[in-house]
Motif scaffolding. Structure first.
Motif, PDB file in Angstrom:
ATOM      1  N   LEU A  44       0.862  -1.186   0.000  1.00  0.00           N
ATOM      2  CA  LEU A  44       0.000   0.000   0.000  1.00  0.00           C
ATOM      3  C   LEU A  44       0.894   1.230   0.000  1.00  0.00           C
ATOM      4  CD1 LEU A  44      -2.873   1.205   0.244  1.00  0.00           C
ATOM      5  CD2 LEU A  44      -2.564   1.143   2.736  1.00  0.00           C
ATOM      6  N   LYS A 101       1.118   5.427   0.070  1.00  0.00           N
ATOM      7  CA  LYS A 101       0.426   6.667   0.394  1.00  0.00           C
ATOM      8  C   LYS A 101       1.325   7.841   0.029  1.00  0.00           C
ATOM      9  CE  LYS A 101      -2.702   5.182   4.075  1.00  0.00           C
ATOM     10  NZ  LYS A 101      -3.891   5.891   3.600  1.00  0.00           N
ATOM     11  N   HIS A 160       5.704  -4.417   9.350  1.00  0.00           N
ATOM     12  CA  HIS A 160       4.806  -4.908  10.388  1.00  0.00           C
ATOM     13  C   HIS A 160       5.454  -6.019  11.217  1.00  0.00           C
ATOM     14  CE1 HIS A 160       4.074  -8.650   8.129  1.00  0.00           C
ATOM     15  NE2 HIS A 160       4.103  -7.887   7.048  1.00  0.00           N
ATOM     16  N   TYR A 192      -1.007  -2.844   6.928  1.00  0.00           N
ATOM     17  CA  TYR A 192      -1.837  -1.663   7.138  1.00  0.00           C
ATOM     18  C   TYR A 192      -2.632  -1.731   8.434  1.00  0.00           C
ATOM     19  CZ  TYR A 192      -5.158   2.094   6.404  1.00  0.00           C
ATOM     20  OH  TYR A 192      -5.908   3.219   6.561  1.00  0.00           O
ATOM     21  N   TRP A 201      -0.517  -0.869  11.385  1.00  0.00           N
ATOM     22  CA  TRP A 201      -0.028   0.505  11.537  1.00  0.00           C
ATOM     23  C   TRP A 201      -1.136   1.555  11.604  1.00  0.00           C
ATOM     24  CZ3 TRP A 201       4.661   1.469  13.085  1.00  0.00           C
ATOM     25  CH2 TRP A 201       5.702   0.587  12.776  1.00  0.00           C
ATOM     26  N   CYS A 202      -2.338   1.251  11.076  1.00  0.00           N
ATOM     27  CA  CYS A 202      -3.384   2.252  11.110  1.00  0.00           C
ATOM     28  C   CYS A 202      -3.934   2.376  12.528  1.00  0.00           C
ATOM     29  CB  CYS A 202      -4.521   1.895  10.142  1.00  0.00           C
ATOM     30  SG  CYS A 202      -5.484   0.452  10.646  1.00  0.00           S
ATOM     31  N   ALA A 237      -0.683   5.496  10.585  1.00  0.00           N
ATOM     32  CA  ALA A 237      -0.145   5.720   9.238  1.00  0.00           C
ATOM     33  C   ALA A 237      -0.940   6.769   8.480  1.00  0.00           C
ATOM     34  CB  ALA A 237      -0.124   4.406   8.457  1.00  0.00           C
ATOM     35  N   ASP A 238      -2.267   6.813   8.705  1.00  0.00           N
ATOM     36  CA  ASP A 238      -3.091   7.804   8.015  1.00  0.00           C
ATOM     37  C   ASP A 238      -2.698   9.218   8.419  1.00  0.00           C
ATOM     38  OD1 ASP A 238      -4.586   5.854   6.661  1.00  0.00           O
ATOM     39  OD2 ASP A 238      -5.918   5.603   8.374  1.00  0.00           O
ATOM     40  N   ILE A 285       3.875   0.681   2.637  1.00  0.00           N
ATOM     41  CA  ILE A 285       3.407  -0.221   3.687  1.00  0.00           C
ATOM     42  C   ILE A 285       3.255  -1.613   3.068  1.00  0.00           C
ATOM     43  CG2 ILE A 285       1.697  -0.527   5.517  1.00  0.00           C
ATOM     44  CD1 ILE A 285       0.873   2.373   5.126  1.00  0.00           C
TER      45      ILE A 285
END
Length: 293
Positions: A58, A60, A76, A83, A86-87, A90-91, A101
């Motif tokens: 992923l 970003k 991870h 994701y 980490w979310c 991460a956002d 990611i």
């Protein structure tokens, strides 16, 4: 009296054996009913072919326009994926950094390999990550390695010099691999017992299911563990002979580094973080009251 003791022991053993058999059978049946997804199904990022393996990543932001001059890779830990691990942090971070990611092999939405293979070792995972970055057209990145990702990230730094500009270790599993010896040996038990224990310990009622229960719904963490081949893939990881440069070569990491640790980490103790910071001659940031997650 002796005969009665022998009979009682025999009855207990038969009862225990029947209980284990019934528990194993029902657990594997539950797994067969719930494990229904393919690895690529509903993947939030893109699937990239690397050395013949299908790797999910992923992205970003614009990888060629990170304000620091290099994008940031978030690696991870063991058993879930990138994701969801980490979310939502991460956002928030993506407002300031370009992020990569990736899901390592046998995790997240990347391919499942259900037999022990060199690609599943620290060296193999690092080679795949290096190939992924090559496919993305990147020369250099910053890296955050969390738990299991800390060991793989170290392998990447040492085996592929110049690829990583800076590294941060978060609750990184660098030392004491024998701490997980009992868990690995239990997962290898025959007649499906080990597989049932692995299933129950993660998706079928273990720590991930408990974490998801807090939300009152089947969350993304558990959804990933219902991908076909996940339990067999974890077995393959546990069964292989590890090819790793941790902890023996950790002192050879020469890129700028930072160590971040939960003050109450029950999985990888704070003492490991302090030891790592000392070997790297770097700063350690301790988060009071934080655990491994």
């Amino acid at each position: 009296m002796g005969k009665w003791i022998v009979r009682a022991v025999v009855v207990l053993l038969i009862g225990a054996g029947w209980f284990v058999y019934d528990w194993t059978r029902s657990s594997l049946q539950q797994m067969a009913e719930q494990v229904v997804y393919s690895a690529e199904q509903d993947a939030p990022g893109q699937i990239v072919s690397v050395n013949g393996r299908k790797m999910h990543v992923l992205i970003k932001g614009d990888l060629n326009a990170d304000p620091t001059g290099a994008p940031l890779v978030l690696l991870h830990g063991f058993s879930i994926g990138a994701y969801v691990s980490w979310c939502p942090w991460a956002d928030t971070l993506s407002d300031d950094r370009s992020l990569i990611i990736p899901d390592m092999l046998n995790f997240g939405h990347s391919e499942r390999v259900i037999e022990p293979h060199g690609d599943l070792t620290h060296r193999g995972q690092a080679t795949l990550l290096d190939g992924l970055l090559e496919e993305l057209g990147l020369d250099q990145v910053d890296l955050v390695g969390r738990s299991y990702g800390g060991a793989v990230g170290t392998q990447l730094i040492l085996d592929h010099p110049g690829r990583v500009r800076r590294v941060a270790y978060v609750g990184a599993h660098i030392y004491h691999d024998d701490d997980f010896l009992i868990q690995k040996e239990l997962s290898r038990l025959p007649f499906g017992i080990g597989k049932a224990m692995t299933w129950k310990s993660i998706a079928g009622g273990g720590f991930v299911a408990q974490k998801c229960a807090e939300t009152g719904e089947q969350c993304a963490r558990q959804r990933i563990l219902l991908i076909k081949g996940t339990v067999d893939g974890l077995h393959a990881l546990n069964a292989l002979e590890q090819d790793s440069r941790t902890p023996s070569d950790i002192g050879q990491v020469s890129v700028p580094s930072l160590v971040i640790w939960g003050g109450d980490d029950p999985i990888v103790p704070l003492e490991d973080g302090q030891r790592l910071a000392k070997v790297l001659d770097t700063e350690i940031k301790i988060v009071p009251g934080a655990g491994h997650w």
